[in-house]
Design a protein around this motif. Structure first.
Motif, PDB file in Angstrom:
ATOM      1  N   GLY A  87     -43.135  -5.955  79.412  1.00  0.00           N
ATOM      2  CA  GLY A  87     -42.405  -6.978  78.677  1.00  0.00           C
ATOM      3  C   GLY A  87     -41.151  -7.444  79.390  1.00  0.00           C
ATOM      4  N   PHE A  88     -40.418  -8.309  78.705  1.00  0.00           N
ATOM      5  CA  PHE A  88     -39.170  -8.861  79.215  1.00  0.00           C
ATOM      6  C   PHE A  88     -37.995  -8.245  78.467  1.00  0.00           C
ATOM      7  N   CYS A  89     -36.947  -7.916  79.183  1.00  0.00           N
ATOM      8  CA  CYS A  89     -35.804  -7.219  78.598  1.00  0.00           C
ATOM      9  C   CYS A  89     -35.035  -8.066  77.594  1.00  0.00           C
ATOM     10  N   GLY A  90     -35.074  -9.368  77.742  1.00  0.00           N
ATOM     11  CA  GLY A  90     -34.321 -10.239  76.849  1.00  0.00           C
ATOM     12  C   GLY A  90     -35.029 -10.575  75.558  1.00  0.00           C
ATOM     13  N   SER A  91     -36.303 -10.225  75.443  1.00  0.00           N
ATOM     14  CA  SER A  91     -37.043 -10.586  74.224  1.00  0.00           C
ATOM     15  C   SER A  91     -36.812  -9.556  73.127  1.00  0.00           C
ATOM     16  N   LYS A  92     -36.822 -10.048  71.893  1.00  0.00           N
ATOM     17  CA  LYS A  92     -36.693  -9.178  70.720  1.00  0.00           C
ATOM     18  C   LYS A  92     -38.016  -9.216  69.978  1.00  0.00           C
ATOM     19  N   GLU A  93     -38.953  -8.408  70.405  1.00  0.00           N
ATOM     20  CA  GLU A  93     -40.276  -8.401  69.782  1.00  0.00           C
ATOM     21  C   GLU A  93     -40.282  -7.674  68.447  1.00  0.00           C
TER      22      GLU A  93
END
Length: 172
Positions: free
Chosen positions: A127-133
């Motif tokens: 995943g991407f560190c900036g996303s808030k899943e």
């Protein structure tokens, strides 16, 4: 916090160890149920929880040097706190802080990549560190991790006798 005054080194270290490993287990369950894609900072924090828990359980098994164990745990908690803080800032200000996957891989990303190749179910970053899943009570997983590392660090320092003014516990 009178219950902390009665808490000895062995039970305190057991709480830290079981708590840290319990968070890893909970994170894996949430990841599987919600089909989350953990980033390299998430996986690095997972690694720090595993190390913190392992050190705490070793300290509980060998409590003679509980101050040294507790200080080591506090150091790992500080590293985890700073990592979670960086990820929290990355999520809060995506235009200011570079996304971890878009830059040249640093030591954390290289370590996580290597661990992901060794044991993908636990350490594969996708995943991407900036996303808030995932959010709970309006806080992202990075926010919760920040709070947990802070709590572990405070408890570890308290067990080491470094916070005698806060809990009132006398150093043994």
């Amino acid at each position: 916090m009178q219950w902390l005054d009665r808490l000895g080194p062995r039970p305190g270290l057991l709480i830290l160890g079981v708590g840290a490993w319990g968070l890893v287990g909970a994170g894996l369950v949430i990841q599987e149920i919600d089909r989350l894609n953990p980033c390299s900072l998430c996986i690095f924090q997972r690694l720090l929880y595993l190390l913190l828990g392992g050190l705490a359980l070793l300290g509980a098994a060998l409590p003679r040097g509980h101050k040294a164990w507790s200080l080591g745990i506090a150091g790992i908690a500080l590293a985890g706190f700073l990592t979670a803080l960086y990820q929290t800032l990355m999520q809060a200000f995506p235009s200011i802080i570079d996304e971890c996957s878009y830059t040249d891989p640093g030591p954390i990303e290289r370590l996580v990549d290597w661990l992901g190749m060794q044991y993908p179910p636990l350490f594969m970053a996708t995943g991407f560190c900036g996303s808030k899943e995932w959010e709970f009570l309006g806080l992202s997983m990075a926010n919760w991790s920040l709070a947990c590392f802070a709590a572990f660090g405070v408890l570890a320092l308290w067990l080491a006798g470094g916070l005698t003014g806060v809990g009132g516990r006398k150093s043994a």
